[in-house]
Write a protein that holds these residues in place. Structure first.
Motif, PDB file in Angstrom:
ATOM      1  N   PHE A 267       0.619  -1.828  -0.024  1.00  0.00           N
ATOM      2  CA  PHE A 267       0.041  -0.213   0.115  1.00  0.00           C
ATOM      3  C   PHE A 267       0.897   1.372   0.156  1.00  0.00           C
ATOM      4  N   GLN A 268       2.276   0.858   0.676  1.00  0.00           N
ATOM      5  CA  GLN A 268       2.588   2.835   1.205  1.00  0.00           C
ATOM      6  C   GLN A 268       3.805   2.384  -0.673  1.00  0.00           C
ATOM      7  N   ARG A 269       4.024   1.407  -0.995  1.00  0.00           N
ATOM      8  CA  ARG A 269       4.862   1.710  -2.420  1.00  0.00           C
ATOM      9  C   ARG A 269       3.730   1.754  -3.088  1.00  0.00           C
ATOM     10  N   LYS A 270       2.676   1.872  -3.163  1.00  0.00           N
ATOM     11  CA  LYS A 270       1.797   2.074  -4.599  1.00  0.00           C
ATOM     12  C   LYS A 270       1.486   3.326  -4.180  1.00  0.00           C
ATOM     13  N   ALA A 271       1.432   3.920  -2.984  1.00  0.00           N
ATOM     14  CA  ALA A 271       0.614   5.202  -2.524  1.00  0.00           C
ATOM     15  C   ALA A 271       1.603   6.646  -2.617  1.00  0.00           C
ATOM     16  N   LEU A 272       2.962   5.871  -3.072  1.00  0.00           N
ATOM     17  CA  LEU A 272       4.466   7.218  -3.098  1.00  0.00           C
ATOM     18  C   LEU A 272       4.234   6.798  -4.629  1.00  0.00           C
ATOM     19  N   ASN A 273       4.523   6.037  -5.048  1.00  0.00           N
ATOM     20  CA  ASN A 273       5.179   5.573  -6.735  1.00  0.00           C
ATOM     21  C   ASN A 273       3.851   6.443  -7.873  1.00  0.00           C
ATOM     22  N   ALA A 274       2.425   6.312  -7.236  1.00  0.00           N
ATOM     23  CA  ALA A 274       1.241   7.507  -8.098  1.00  0.00           C
ATOM     24  C   ALA A 274       1.387   8.728  -7.442  1.00  0.00           C
ATOM     25  N   PHE A 275       1.767   9.326  -6.516  1.00  0.00           N
ATOM     26  CA  PHE A 275       2.333  10.476  -6.109  1.00  0.00           C
ATOM     27  C   PHE A 275       3.091  10.884  -6.708  1.00  0.00           C
ATOM     28  N   LYS A 276       4.093   9.946  -6.612  1.00  0.00           N
ATOM     29  CA  LYS A 276       5.476  10.518  -7.575  1.00  0.00           C
ATOM     30  C   LYS A 276       5.026  10.947  -9.274  1.00  0.00           C
ATOM     31  N   ILE A 277       4.620  10.571  -9.229  1.00  0.00           N
ATOM     32  CA  ILE A 277       3.948  10.225 -10.988  1.00  0.00           C
ATOM     33  C   ILE A 277       3.437  11.904 -11.263  1.00  0.00           C
ATOM     34  N   ARG A 278       2.550  11.810 -10.323  1.00  0.00           N
ATOM     35  CA  ARG A 278       1.280  12.793 -10.603  1.00  0.00           C
ATOM     36  C   ARG A 278       2.010  14.352 -10.140  1.00  0.00           C
ATOM     37  N   MET A 279       3.548  14.214  -9.334  1.00  0.00           N
ATOM     38  CA  MET A 279       4.211  15.326  -9.128  1.00  0.00           C
ATOM     39  C   MET A 279       5.376  16.115  -9.794  1.00  0.00           C
ATOM     40  N   HIS A 280       5.620  15.299 -11.220  1.00  0.00           N
ATOM     41  CA  HIS A 280       6.166  15.205 -12.432  1.00  0.00           C
ATOM     42  C   HIS A 280       6.821  16.569 -11.712  1.00  0.00           C
ATOM     43  N   ALA A 281       7.968  17.853 -12.085  1.00  0.00           N
ATOM     44  CA  ALA A 281       8.667  17.953 -12.558  1.00  0.00           C
ATOM     45  C   ALA A 281       7.571  19.122 -13.144  1.00  0.00           C
ATOM     46  N   MET A 282       7.707  18.811 -15.113  1.00  0.00           N
ATOM     47  CA  MET A 282       6.359  19.957 -15.134  1.00  0.00           C
ATOM     48  C   MET A 282       5.901  20.311 -14.528  1.00  0.00           C
ATOM     49  N   PHE A 283       5.064  19.645 -13.786  1.00  0.00           N
ATOM     50  CA  PHE A 283       3.196  20.388 -12.867  1.00  0.00           C
ATOM     51  C   PHE A 283       3.424  21.216 -11.571  1.00  0.00           C
ATOM     52  N   ILE A 284       4.711  21.636 -11.491  1.00  0.00           N
ATOM     53  CA  ILE A 284       5.027  22.299 -10.421  1.00  0.00           C
ATOM     54  C   ILE A 284       6.812  23.329 -10.968  1.00  0.00           C
ATOM     55  N   ASP A 285       7.009  23.329 -12.163  1.00  0.00           N
ATOM     56  CA  ASP A 285       8.408  24.446 -12.245  1.00  0.00           C
ATOM     57  C   ASP A 285       7.096  25.720 -12.781  1.00  0.00           C
ATOM     58  N   SER A 286       8.255  26.541 -12.576  1.00  0.00           N
ATOM     59  CA  SER A 286       7.888  27.476 -12.397  1.00  0.00           C
ATOM     60  C   SER A 286       8.473  28.675 -13.284  1.00  0.00           C
ATOM     61  N   ALA A 287       9.536  28.250 -13.894  1.00  0.00           N
ATOM     62  CA  ALA A 287       9.543  28.797 -15.341  1.00  0.00           C
ATOM     63  C   ALA A 287       9.163  28.449 -16.264  1.00  0.00           C
ATOM     64  N   PHE A 288       7.878  28.006 -16.406  1.00  0.00           N
ATOM     65  CA  PHE A 288       6.533  28.412 -17.381  1.00  0.00           C
ATOM     66  C   PHE A 288       5.579  28.165 -16.697  1.00  0.00           C
ATOM     67  N   ASN A 289       5.322  27.619 -15.937  1.00  0.00           N
ATOM     68  CA  ASN A 289       3.829  27.526 -14.980  1.00  0.00           C
ATOM     69  C   ASN A 289       3.861  29.082 -13.630  1.00  0.00           C
ATOM     70  N   SER A 290       2.770  29.381 -13.848  1.00  0.00           N
ATOM     71  CA  SER A 290       2.646  30.905 -13.005  1.00  0.00           C
ATOM     72  C   SER A 290       2.322  30.157 -11.676  1.00  0.00           C
ATOM     73  N   LEU A 291       2.338  30.869 -10.479  1.00  0.00           N
ATOM     74  CA  LEU A 291       2.859  30.526  -8.836  1.00  0.00           C
ATOM     75  C   LEU A 291       0.978  29.749  -9.020  1.00  0.00           C
ATOM     76  N   GLU A 292       0.111  30.743  -9.475  1.00  0.00           N
ATOM     77  CA  GLU A 292      -1.247  30.359  -9.284  1.00  0.00           C
ATOM     78  C   GLU A 292      -1.074  28.319  -9.771  1.00  0.00           C
ATOM     79  N   VAL A 293      -1.089  28.416 -11.250  1.00  0.00           N
ATOM     80  CA  VAL A 293      -0.742  26.908 -11.627  1.00  0.00           C
ATOM     81  C   VAL A 293      -0.141  26.019 -10.797  1.00  0.00           C
ATOM     82  N   VAL A 294       0.892  26.228 -10.769  1.00  0.00           N
ATOM     83  CA  VAL A 294       1.667  25.510  -9.306  1.00  0.00           C
ATOM     84  C   VAL A 294       1.044  25.138  -8.279  1.00  0.00           C
ATOM     85  N   ALA A 295       0.173  25.820  -8.141  1.00  0.00           N
ATOM     86  CA  ALA A 295      -0.584  25.714  -6.347  1.00  0.00           C
ATOM     87  C   ALA A 295      -1.637  24.736  -6.520  1.00  0.00           C
ATOM     88  N   ALA A 296      -2.323  24.779  -7.890  1.00  0.00           N
ATOM     89  CA  ALA A 296      -3.037  24.531  -8.551  1.00  0.00           C
ATOM     90  C   ALA A 296      -2.882  22.949  -8.588  1.00  0.00           C
TER      91      ALA A 296
END
Length: 334
Positions: A267-296
């Motif tokens: 359970f722990q392994r699957k939960a963390l692996n799924a979250f890591k994929i969801r938190m790919h760098a492109m979703f939280i990179d402020s170089a091309f995402n606004s802070l509003e989009v990063v927060a969302a």
């Protein structure tokens, strides 16, 4: 593309691979990585690394300089094997040309396309379409005054995931030329594009047939939603992640539940692996995402992770469910 794995010409694929293997001999070494885990027993992971025999660097040295090498010990080489170029080509030829398909009580040899789902299928298709890009779409990469912006940068970005192409450009002529090339097909590479599966965010017709148009503020691509004006990236939310029963398509529909002897660990392994994929760098990179989009994106990532964890727990029998202490106290990145 139309069923890319099934349309790849085998002879052409093997010619492309043969052109890539420039060395007559390759060296394959096996190493181990030992990682400390606090008070728990260390974790040992084995990996193999191959490279051209001439002028190669020891794999352990290369691995030791990799990112994330802290608290890890690299051991090796544990084993070493020399492989000739001809052996590699013969092995790949056997893999591609001797795939058996069973239909009822009969067996058939696949004569066109390559086995889908094998350990090298995606790699072979990527290499194959990479050559297609260089030979057929090479005009996209030409550097000239007409294909660059005022600061000298290209006015386009061409991306591909397996056989899904994405062209981002400020030039309508370039976009139309790109669509014409792919829609007319490339028989040498087995490329056949289904017009109804193409998508553009402007009105365009190829050989009299209109290309489906996306009029939304975001453009869908391989599970992403790309803002057509700012190019900010979000995860496409086309599927509900509701955890409540009867809510239609739910997070549980996309889960693979392990009923193992250590359900908490799985359970722990699957939960963390799924979250890591969801938190790919492109979703939280402020170089091309606004802070509003990063927060969302952060909010959406945590929300989806929580719903998936809840759905996973509900799928487990009551006697197999991890304790609240493990869920709350250990659901963090190691």
């Amino acid at each position: 593309m139309s069923a890319c794995f099934d349309t790849v010409p085998q002879a052409k694929l093997l010619d492309v691979v043969a052109a890539l293997l420039a060395s007559e001999t390759y060296q394959v070494e096996q190493h181990a990585v030992v990682k400390a885990r606090g008070g728990a027993p260390p974790r040992v992971r084995f990996f193999s690394k191959g490279c051209a025999a001439a002028g190669r660097a020891p794999a352990a040295c290369e691995a030791g300089g990799a990112a994330g090498a802290a608290e890890r010990v690299f051991v090796g080489p544990l084993a070493r094997q020399s492989v000739r170029r001809q052996q590699v080509l013969e092995s790949l030829a056997s893999h591609v040309r001797q795939n058996l398909v069973r239909l009822g009580k009969k067996y058939f040899v696949q004569r066109r396309g390559i086995p889908q789902g094998s350990v090298v299928s995606s790699l072979l298709v990527n290499v194959f379409y990479g050559r297609l890009e260089a030979e057929v779409l090479g005009w996209e990469r030409e550097a000239s005054s007409s294909s660059t912006t005022a600061d000298g940068k290209p006015d386009y970005l061409l991306m591909r995931l397996i056989d899904d192409f994405l062209l981002v450009t400020t030039s309508r002529a370039r976009a139309e030329a790109f669509l014409r090339v792919l829609h007319r097909g490339v028989p040498e590479y087995g490329v056949v594009v289904k017009p109804e599966k193409s998508l553009a965010n402007f009105a365009v017709s190829i050989d009299g047939k209109p290309v489906p148009r996306c009029d939304a503020s975001t453009f869908p691509y391989c599970g992403l939603a790309i803002d057509v004006r700012s190019l900010e990236i979000r995860k496409e939310s086309s599927r509900s992640t509701a955890a409540a029963p009867g809510a239609g398509s739910t997070a549980a529909d996309a889960l693979t539940v392990e009923f193992s002897s250590a359900p908490g660990r799985s359970f722990q392994r699957k939960a963390l692996n799924a979250f890591k994929i969801r938190m790919h760098a492109m979703f939280i990179d402020s170089a091309f995402n606004s802070l509003e989009v990063v927060a969302a994106n952060l909010y959406a990532g945590f929300r989806e992770a929580a719903l998936r964890m809840l759905s996973y727990l509900r799928c487990l029998p009551a006697t197999k469910r991890p304790s609240t202490k493990l869920i709350v106290g250990k659901s963090h990145f190691p």
